[in-house]
Structures are given as C-alpha cells and as structure tokens.
Design a protein around this motif. Structure first.
Motif: not given
Ligand code: UTP
Ligand code: MG
Length: 614
Positions: A392-396, A562-569
C-alpha cells in the motif's frame, strides 16, 4: 488507378530531410511515376496551346494577307477555313484533355500520399512515449494532423504540379518566341530578374507570416479543445466570461496574423502586375515597330501578341505559386517535427519469459525525475515485495505515489538504482511483455465512446464471450448498474450514450482488469471519493481482484490499506515509513499514526451523527 493497389502504410521517417523540397519529393514514394506522367501531360497540354498560336500565324499570313491563291492541298477557301477551324478545335481538345488527365493524376497522388501520411501519423503518435504526450498539447497535435496534412495535400495536388506547368509553359513559349524573332523574344523577358527578386522577397515574408499564422491557429485549437474537455470546470467556476475573453483575445491575434498574411499576399499580385504590364506594353510596341519595318509578318505579330501573354502569365503565377508553396513547406516542417520523435520501443527486452510472471519485486535505491522536470520526484526508494503480496502506498498529494507505480510498466525510465522483477532487471523485459502482465486501474479512469461491452473487453487481444464479460462485471460490482441502463451492455459510454459516475467508471475498469488477469495489479485510487456503500463494494471487488497477484494499492483511507503486507508512507518522494499496519501504528507521532487517529476520529463522529439522525 486505384488507391487500394497501394499499401496504406508508409514509413515517413525515411522521408526526413533537412531540405524540405527533397523531403517532399521523397514523400511521394510510390506515386512518383504518376506524378511524372501528370507533368508530361501538362507539357503536352502546354505545347498544344502554343501550337494554336502558330496556327493563327499560318492562318493570318496565308489567308488574311490575301494570298488565297497559294492555299495548300488544292483546297478551296471554304474547305481551308473549315480545316483551320478543325485544327483549332483539335488543339483545344488536346490542351483541355491533357490538362484534365494531368489534374486527375495529381489529385490521385495528393490524395494517396496524404492518406498514407494520416495513417502513418496516427500509428506513429500511438507509439511515442508518455513524456512526449504529456508535454505536447492535444490541440496542436490535432492541428498538425489535419490542417497541416491538408496543406500538403494542396501542395501536391495544386502547387507542385502548378509550378511544373508554369515552368513548362514558359520554356515552350520562350522557345516558340525565339523561333519567331530572337530579339523580340529576349526583349520580352527583360523584366524577369526584377520579378524574381520581388518573388524571393515575398516568399520569405510569406513563409514567416504563414508560420506565425499556423502557430496561432494551434493556440486557438488548443484553447478550444481544452475548454471542451474541461467544460465542467469552467462552468463549476462560473468562469465562462474569462474563457470567452481569452478565446476572443487569441482569436483577435489570429485575425491580426491572418490579415498580415493576406495583405502581404495581395500586395504581390498588383506589384508584379505593374512590372509585367509595362513589359507587355513595351513588347507590343517593339513588335509593332518590327512589323511596320516589315521585319516580321502580321501573322507573326499576331502570334507574338498571343504567345507573349502566355510567357508573362507563367512568370507572374510562378511567383504567386512559389509564395503559396511556402504553406506546404511550413506544414512539411511542422509534420516532420512529429515524425522526428523517437518511438518507444515495445519489444526491446532481452528476456521474454514464455509464461506469466511470479511477481516478486525489489526496488533498490531507485531515483526518478521527469524528463521535463528539474527536481527528483522519487529519492532512493528501496523495498521488497514477495509474489502475491500487497503493497500500500500512502502519502500526501504530489508525494510521488503515481510516479512510483508508473515505473513498473516502464511508462517512464528511472535514472538511478535498480528495479528487479522475478530476479531480472526491469529494463531487460520488453515493454510489451510488462504491459501484458501488469493491470492498472488508473487514478483517472478513461473510457472510450464505445459500448460498455467493448470497454470491458478492450485491448485483451482475444475474443471475449458475453458470459465472461458478465462474470467480470459481477465480480467488479458493476453488473447491476449496467443492466439498469436502457441498452444494458450495449449502452454507449460518453457523448452519445450514458455518462458514468467516477465510481462506475472505476468499476468498469476493474472488470476490464479482471478479464485481463494480470500478475501484477496496480490500483491507483488517490482521488476518487465514493459513498460508503459503493466503497465497500469496490473494496470487495478489489479483494477478489487481488487474490494471488502482487498488488500495489494507492489509497487515502487507512481502512483500505490496513491489511496490506507492506505499507509505504511517502513524503516528497522519500519513503518516510515502511512496515505493516501493526508495526507502523505503534510509532507515536508518525505520519501514519496521525492519519490513523484523524480518520478514526472522523469515522466515529460520523457514526454518532448518523445514529443521532436516525
Ligand atoms: P505524482 O503524480 O506521483 O503524485 O506526482 P501522487 O503522489 O500520485 O499525488 P496524488 O495523490 O495522485 O495527488 C509527484 C510529483 O511529480 C510531478 C508532480 O508535479 C508532483 O510534484 N509530476 C507528475 C511531473 O513532474 N510530471 C508528471 O507527468 C507527473
Ligand atoms: Mg497520483
């Protein structure tokens, strides 16, 4: 003569040449024999015209001069007059017939060449890379593919052949004049150098002005095209008056440039007319003096007066045509600017695995910046994904999420670092293979103005059965919506059919990707905001889609990731946090924790509000 006898595609990259005339000549490729035949027909037509003047001279000297006794072939006067009349008619027929034949051949060439050119341009533009498309204005491209191609069509059908015709007329008539009287012939072209000077000057001016004009026309069509595409934004901001004002301003500029072009154009004619008028008069007087002094016969004088017009007319028209030709030359340059662009190689990879990918992805210190941008968009990105895992990729907004996932199908080339896919450098795979293996649900889904069925089965390279499409639509939670439309799966999307909502478009795209069955899935959901129910449906559809595939998911809501194996912020192109939900949530004061807190608070407040409203 049939266009279907020619292949409809020709690689115009081979016609590129710094000399535009050479380039234009090359463009004619297979059509050159037809064009030469057109030129020869013109020569015949021109000679028939000149022969008419010789017939006139013969008629004047043998009949009008009263030497009726010496009629040839022992014809009587009536028979002789009929013969002369038939002669004139015959020549007129030859002249007209061959001119027609030549026009046909030239038109055939022009239509044939431009038809191929259009096919080529369409094909070529499809193969240019993303950065070309993102820096090129659509309106400008359309302008070059329509108006400029049309200018070339005119060049081939009228101007190029016209120049040939004019040169021929001039040469034929000049030789004929020389045979009448050498001195008179040379005297008749005394003004030629002046005319040529004027022509060259005008040619330069008009070329420049025509370039300016075409440029502004492109500005105008870009404005028009952008406003049509962005009509919602314009209306939403009640900004019509500003846009109308802007259009009027651009249009005024086009008017100004067009006026300048036409004024320059229309100045040429009277100016050359004036010079040639004097020339003509001088020639008539000189010829008359020669006749009075009995150096030439009346018949010769008559023939001269006719012929000299056809000697000067080409000179004047040559100028005008050369000036018009500048349009073709300018358009050649504008079209070649597209042709010059390097294509994105699709099958350039060293490895081409027979089967599908497993989907193991490793980023090692990857940095990237757009070719037209100055700053790095991604800095030293490193992470690992096992086959079938979800990232999952998060970020502004603007942090580089879309840019990161777009590196995988090789939409853009990264500068530093390495991306390994199943243990092989990404750059060793062909783009075609990668794009077959990767399915993207774009941030801004685009559907064609075709039926929903065609949109779902788009680009899969095989025939898709109706029940497959339906199954995919059901899995993507869009089936119910589709059958509620009047024509079901045959409903047209866009201008002539239904307008789909953002969420519906997204689900149609999901159905398409389900059918495509890629090994790597990218779901770029940065902006779409749909209602809770739809979101739940999309999430369910997405979960089905994600099974067994390596998935990249870009989302703003913590629930989705939330359920992702890897979260990248991500923040400004850097990975600032990396890990699973469990690992990240315990890091107090981190961006992830803050986002989590804010979103849970909002959700709780929302729930309270909803329960109070009930
Ligand atoms: P991204 O498009 O990767 O950002 O642009 P993002 O994280 O996905 O943002 P949202 O959430 O969808 O809004 C990252 C940077 O790259 C630049 C943008 O200006 C931005 O600063 N960029 C993007 C380009 O220079 N050229 C492009 O073609 C696209
Ligand atoms: Mg984005």
């Amino acid at each position: 003569m049939n266009l279907t006898n020619f292949s409809t595609y020709y690689d115009f990259r081979s016609t590129l040449h710094t000399n535009r005339l050479v380039g234009l000549w090359r463009m004619m490729a297979d059509f050159r024999p037809y064009y030469l035949l057109a030129a020869i027909s013109l020569a015949v037509s021109a000679m028939a015209k000149t022969a008419g003047f010789f017939l006139l001279r013969y008629f004047a000297d043998n009949v009008l001069a009263g030497t009726g006794s010496s009629l040839p072939f022992s014809l009587n006067l009536t028979q002789f007059l009929i013969a002369i009349a038939l002669g004139f008619m015959g020549l007129a027929l030859v002249e007209g017939g061959f001119a027609y034949f030549s026009g046909r051949l030239a038109a055939f060439t022009a239509e044939g060449v431009t038809r191929r050119l259009r096919n080529f341009l369409f094909d070529h533009i499809q193969r240019l890379n993303f950065s070309y498309h993102s820096k090129t204005k659509t309106g400008d491209l359309i302008e070059r593919c329509t108006s400029d191609v049309d200018a070339l069509r005119r060049f081939f059908s009228q101007q190029a052949i016209g120049v040939g015709r004019i040169i021929l007329l001039f040469v034929v008539n000049f030789i004929a004049l020389l045979s009448l009287h050498t001195g008179l012939a040379w005297f008749s072209i005394i003004s030629l150098p002046f005319i040529l000077l004027i022509t060259v000057w005008f040619f330069k001016q008009i070329t420049k002005r025509y370039e300016d004009y075409q440029e502004q026309e492109a500005v105008l069509s870009t404005t028009l095209q952008e406003n049509l595409t962005g009509v919602r934004v314009v209306k939403a901001f009640a900004n019509q008056n500003y846009e109308i004002g802007k259009f009027e301003k651009d249009n005024l500029e086009k008017f100004r440039r067009g006026k300048l072009l036409l004024i320059t154009h229309s100045l040429y004619w009277p100016l050359s007319q004036f010079v040639l008028g004097i020339q003509l008069l001088a020639g008539y007087i000189f010829g008359a003096l020669l006749t009075i002094n009995a150096e030439i016969t009346v018949g010769t004088y008559l023939a001269y007066s006719g012929m000299v017009i056809w000697l000067l007319w080409p000179i004047q028209n040559l100028g005008r045509l050369i000036v018009d030709t500048s349009a073709g030359m300018v358009s050649y340059t504008r079209i070649m600017a597209i042709t010059k662009q390097i294509r994105e190689p699709l099958s350039d990879g060293k490895v081409s695995p027979a089967g599908p990918l497993k989907g193991e992805i490793v980023f090692e210190d990857v940095s990237f910046k757009y070719s037209d941008g100055s700053a790095e968009v991604l800095n030293s990105i490193s992470f690992k994904v096992k086959p079938g895992q979800t990232v999952a990729l998060l970020g502004s907004t603007g942090s580089g999420k879309t840019s990161l996932v777009n590196l995988l199908p090789r939409f853009h080339e990264y500068s530093n670092g390495k991306i390994m896919l199943d243990g092989v450098d990404l750059k060793d795979y062909s783009r075609k293979y990668l794009r077959r293996q990767i399915g993207i649900v774009e941030q801004e889904p685009f559907l064609f103005s075709r039926s929903i069925r065609e949109n779902i089965s788009y680009g899969l390279g095989r025939d898709i059965r109706g029940d497959e499409i339906e199954a995919a639509a059901k899995a993507a939670a869009i089936h119910e919506d589709i059958i509620s439309f009047p024509d079901g799966y045959s409903t047209l999307v866009g201008e002539r059919g239904v307008t789909l909502s953002g969420g519906q478009k997204q689900r149609v795209t999901i159905a398409r990707i389900l059918l495509k069955n890629p090994r790597i899935l990218i779901f770029d959901d940065s902006t779409s905001s749909v209602d809770m129910d739809t979101e739940a449906e999309i999430r369910a559809a997405l979960n089905r889609l994600m099974e067994g595939r390596t998935t990249f998911i870009i989302a703003h809501r913590i629930q989705t990731v939330m359920n992702a194996d890897l979260i990248l912020v991500l923040n400004k192109g850097n990975i600032v946090q990396k890990g699973s939900h469990k690992e990240l949530i315990v890091q107090k004061d981190s961006i992830y924790r803050q986002m989590f807190d804010i979103q849970t608070r909002i959700d709780e407040e929302l729930e309270i509000e909803v329960s109070q409203a009930k």
